[in-house]
Design a protein around this motif. Sequence first.
Motif, mmCIF file in Angstrom:
data_model
loop_
_atom_site.group_PDB
_atom_site.id
_atom_site.type_symbol
_atom_site.label_atom_id
_atom_site.label_comp_id
_atom_site.label_asym_id
_atom_site.label_seq_id
_atom_site.Cartn_x
_atom_site.Cartn_y
_atom_site.Cartn_z
ATOM 1 N N ASP A 186 0.701 -1.031 -0.036
ATOM 2 C CA ASP A 186 -0.090 -0.004 -0.050
ATOM 3 C C ASP A 186 0.596 1.228 -0.088
ATOM 4 N N ARG A 187 2.001 1.090 0.634
ATOM 5 C CA ARG A 187 2.833 2.288 0.849
ATOM 6 C C ARG A 187 3.400 2.777 -0.581
ATOM 7 N N VAL A 188 3.919 1.750 -1.092
ATOM 8 C CA VAL A 188 4.735 1.671 -2.627
ATOM 9 C C VAL A 188 3.516 2.195 -3.598
ATOM 10 N N ASP A 189 2.385 1.696 -3.446
ATOM 11 C CA ASP A 189 1.327 1.857 -4.366
ATOM 12 C C ASP A 189 1.136 3.541 -4.203
ATOM 13 N N ALA A 190 0.849 3.779 -3.166
ATOM 14 C CA ALA A 190 0.671 5.538 -2.823
ATOM 15 C C ALA A 190 1.739 6.226 -3.315
ATOM 16 N N ALA A 191 3.038 6.018 -3.331
ATOM 17 C CA ALA A 191 4.160 6.678 -3.688
ATOM 18 C C ALA A 191 4.210 6.767 -5.301
ATOM 19 N N GLU A 192 3.741 5.587 -5.967
ATOM 20 C CA GLU A 192 3.637 5.886 -7.244
ATOM 21 C C GLU A 192 2.504 6.613 -7.865
ATOM 22 N N GLU A 193 1.466 6.492 -6.964
ATOM 23 C CA GLU A 193 0.246 7.463 -7.371
ATOM 24 C C GLU A 193 0.548 8.861 -7.115
ATOM 25 N N ALA A 194 1.587 9.238 -6.511
ATOM 26 C CA ALA A 194 2.135 10.548 -5.830
ATOM 27 C C ALA A 194 2.780 11.219 -7.321
ATOM 28 N N LEU A 195 3.209 10.308 -8.035
ATOM 29 C CA LEU A 195 4.082 10.899 -9.161
ATOM 30 C C LEU A 195 3.049 11.030 -10.316
ATOM 31 N N ASP A 196 2.373 12.310 -10.072
ATOM 32 C CA ASP A 196 1.422 12.750 -11.154
ATOM 33 C C ASP A 196 1.872 13.779 -11.977
ATOM 34 N N ASP A 197 1.214 14.438 -12.687
ATOM 35 C CA ASP A 197 1.665 15.325 -13.917
ATOM 36 C C ASP A 197 2.510 16.438 -13.211
ATOM 37 N N THR A 198 2.312 16.743 -11.960
ATOM 38 C CA THR A 198 3.186 17.823 -11.248
ATOM 39 C C THR A 198 4.551 17.655 -11.282
ATOM 40 N N VAL A 199 4.940 16.242 -11.413
ATOM 41 C CA VAL A 199 6.232 15.646 -11.014
ATOM 42 C C VAL A 199 7.008 15.488 -12.119
ATOM 43 N N ALA A 200 8.160 16.225 -12.639
ATOM 44 C CA ALA A 200 9.050 16.107 -13.588
ATOM 45 C C ALA A 200 9.476 14.769 -13.821
ATOM 46 N N VAL A 201 9.821 14.406 -15.143
ATOM 47 C CA VAL A 201 10.380 12.929 -15.451
ATOM 48 C C VAL A 201 11.761 12.706 -14.784
ATOM 49 N N ASP A 202 12.754 13.690 -14.600
ATOM 50 C CA ASP A 202 13.871 13.581 -13.968
ATOM 51 C C ASP A 202 14.007 14.106 -12.682
ATOM 52 N N ASP A 203 12.786 14.109 -11.907
ATOM 53 C CA ASP A 203 12.668 14.475 -10.595
ATOM 54 C C ASP A 203 13.250 13.057 -9.773
ATOM 55 N N PRO A 204 14.153 13.562 -8.688
ATOM 56 C CA PRO A 204 14.644 12.547 -7.856
ATOM 57 C C PRO A 204 13.821 11.383 -7.281
#
Length: 293
Positions: A186-204
């Motif tokens: 659940d924690r990893v799923d939530a972290a992935e879902e947080a990678l939305d359109d506001t996050v750049a592709v090269d964001d750490p």
Amino acid sequence: MNPFFIPPRQVKIGDVAAIAGTTPRAIRHYHQIGLLPEPERGSDNRRRYGYEEMIRLLWIRKMADAGIALNDIRDAFADTAPVGADTDHDVTGILGRLEETLVAQEEELQRQRTAVQSMRARGSRMGLLSDVVASRLDSLPEGSIRRADLDNLLVIERVFGPLGAALNATRYIALATNPGLQEESDRVDAAEEALDDTVAVDDPRVAQVAAERHAFDGMLNAAIEDSGLAAADEALVDAWDALHPADEVEPRRAPGSMSAFEVIGKMPYDFSPARLRCMELVDEMAVRESSAA
């Protein structure tokens, strides 16, 4: 016959409809499609029906009640066999086609009945998945398989078929029987879902979440191996192969159907570029690890 009773030689449309067990509207439709010849009209300009029309209507109703289409009935009555010969050969062909249709309908009804019974027995939409998929989940505690899990299995079954979904069910079995793994999932799923359109592709954060997903997948695979689920998967594949000979593994696709590759290409996943990049990084890590091993 009562000597004082003289039957009419012809009757109105309402009377012949009542005798034949139909309606005047249906009879008018028979006239329009050429199933019943238009009778002569009386002096009042109304249709009059005699004994022959009544007989024909009775046969039409019997054939229609048997499920024969009106067009087929019309073709049967249009038989051009010599007068006095047996003119039922067209009807025989029609009945043969009708029986084939009814057999197909019975098979479809049985499939629907089986699906309904499965859904009632399992008490949820899980019963609508293929039996080979749902049966793998039957032994789990009630509520341990969540709606999102069933959604994923539904998609996987559509893309890769029942066997692919049944094998993927192993993941959900391992999570359902290991609360610690479920919490980390659940924690990893939530972290992935947080990678939305506001996050750049090269964001750490993209590389960080990819590393977390890769690490979790390793933990999950180890748990599956240690629990004996991997061996169960092998037995499932063997049983599937025994029931589905090699020449049936990849049956000829029906016209209009799509291959797994085509389905995946059309599937509307709402993933941001950052999340897609995260998935690519996870795949690259898995490939490197496999090569090193």
